[in-house]
Design an enzyme around this catalytic site. Structure first.
Site, PDB file in Angstrom:
ATOM      1  N   PRO A  83       5.000  -6.132   8.451  1.00  0.00           N
ATOM      2  CA  PRO A  83       3.633  -6.626   8.496  1.00  0.00           C
ATOM      3  C   PRO A  83       2.656  -5.493   8.214  1.00  0.00           C
ATOM      4  CG  PRO A  83       4.864  -7.268  10.456  1.00  0.00           C
ATOM      5  CD  PRO A  83       5.738  -6.344   9.688  1.00  0.00           C
ATOM      6  N   GLU A  84       1.717  -5.737   7.345  1.00  0.00           N
ATOM      7  CA  GLU A  84       0.635  -4.796   7.106  1.00  0.00           C
ATOM      8  C   GLU A  84      -0.609  -5.327   7.810  1.00  0.00           C
ATOM      9  OE1 GLU A  84       0.447  -3.520   2.977  1.00  0.00           O
ATOM     10  OE2 GLU A  84       2.510  -4.110   2.659  1.00  0.00           O
ATOM     11  N   LYS A 108      -2.117  -1.046  11.510  1.00  0.00           N
ATOM     12  CA  LYS A 108      -0.943  -1.869  11.784  1.00  0.00           C
ATOM     13  C   LYS A 108      -0.552  -1.831  13.258  1.00  0.00           C
ATOM     14  CE  LYS A 108       0.556  -0.217   7.299  1.00  0.00           C
ATOM     15  NZ  LYS A 108       1.513   0.666   6.614  1.00  0.00           N
ATOM     16  N   ARG A 155      11.475   3.405  -1.940  1.00  0.00           N
ATOM     17  CA  ARG A 155      11.215   1.985  -2.034  1.00  0.00           C
ATOM     18  C   ARG A 155      10.753   1.658  -3.443  1.00  0.00           C
ATOM     19  NH1 ARG A 155       6.758   2.935   2.376  1.00  0.00           N
ATOM     20  NH2 ARG A 155       8.304   3.563   3.876  1.00  0.00           N
TER      21      ARG A 155
END
Length: 290
Positions: free
Chosen positions: A2-3, A58, A273
């Site tokens: 989650p951002e 966050k 990533r």
DNA sequence: AGTCGGCCCTGCGAGC
DNA sequence: TGCTCGCAGGGCCGAC
């Protein structure tokens, strides 16, 4: 993980469901979920009342009140890559990756921390009173997020241009700007037509302003859709997922056409990533930086 | 001091 | 079917 928009959805749910309730129990089912605490979680929580639900970037936290005392501590949460905070009736069976359950004196829905990958954690910590805002001590070093009053656009522009790195790495640096993660970094860069490796020292003040505006707009739109989810890993406190993944321009869309020019979206390896970008709208700079 | 790579985890889908 | 590999939205820590 989650951002900012996803965490904000969770914060709103928590505010509705736990503010004003007194904690009656806390059970830890996986030690990694509470690894940063010095004491037993139940000892730290039982008998205290949740005041509200707050967020910076966050990070979430629930300020805690002892009857007749000032609010000095908070239960802080970071969801990591796969953490969920869910409101569940106590009689419901445990989720497969249930790590912590917190019960309330009123016997109503309990707060469950569910986290497949155990990158997330809960931490009871003192609040640190600052001129701009009171935040938990462990996150006093992270920058405000771009929706906070104390976020200073001009100061951000100065700081990012002083960095000797690539613009995406800078966007992901929570001590410079908080709340932006891999998805919204890629989307903001696409909106601002910036390649992720663009050296920060070559950014103009105008371009930085464009980038900030892009980050704000994409996260605002995502919040309006209830957040981004590719699977069941991100859900709100009621277990529902958002729909913003349908609105993403480049993230996760390798080889699909750029919504602006039609060129096939490219994926690059970046910091273990991915980075997604349009090869035409966001040309790779000479002397790019990671 | 600023920058950067490695690593902490589990699970899932693709490819063989 | 069953294995291995690559990949997943983050951040901390230690090495330069």
């Amino acid at each position: 993980m989650p951002e900012l928009p996803e965490v904000e959805v969770v914060r709103r749910g928590l505010e509705t469901w736990v503010a004003g309730r007194e904690i009656a129990s806390a059970e830890v089912l996986h030690p990694r979920a509470v690894r940063r605490n010095t004491g037993d979680l139940a000892d730290l929580l039982v008998g205290r009342t949740v005041v509200s639900a707050e967020r910076r970037g966050k990070y979430l936290w629930l300020p805690l009140q002892d009857a007749g005392s000032p609010v000095e501590d908070a239960l802080m949460a970071h969801l990591g890559m796969s953490g969920q905070l869910l409101m569940i009736e106590p009689k419901e069976p445990a989720e497969k990756h249930l790590r912590v359950r917190i019960g309330f004196a009123d016997g109503g829905p309990e707060l469950r921390f569910v986290d497949q990958r155990t990158f997330g954690h809960l931490l009871v910590s003192p609040l640190s009173v600052r001129p701009s805002r009171t935040v938990p001590e462990p996150i006093a070093h992270i920058a405000p997020d771009p929706f906070e009053e104390s976020f200073d656009d001009a100061e951000f522009a100065i700081k990012i241009r002083r960095r000797q790195t690539g613009v995406k790495r800078a966007l992901l640096d929570q001590s410079l700007i908080s709340g932006v993660g891999n998805i919204y970094a890629d989307e903001a860069l696409w909106r601002a037509r910036l390649h992720w490796a663009r050296p920060t020292e070559t950014l103009t003040g105008k371009k930085v302003a464009e980038l900030l505006a892009a980050a704000r707009s994409v996260m605002t739109e995502a919040l309006g859709e209830g957040g981004t989810s590719f699977d069941r890993l991100y859900v709100n406190v009621n277990g529902e997922s958002g729909y913003f993944d349908r609105s993403l321009a480049v993230y996760g869309r390798r080889d699909e056409p750029c919504p602006r020019c039609g060129a096939p979206v490219r994926r690059d390896a970046f910091m273990n990533r991915s980075s997604y970008s349009c090869p035409k709208c966001q040309p790779r700079p000479r002397n790019g930086r990671w």
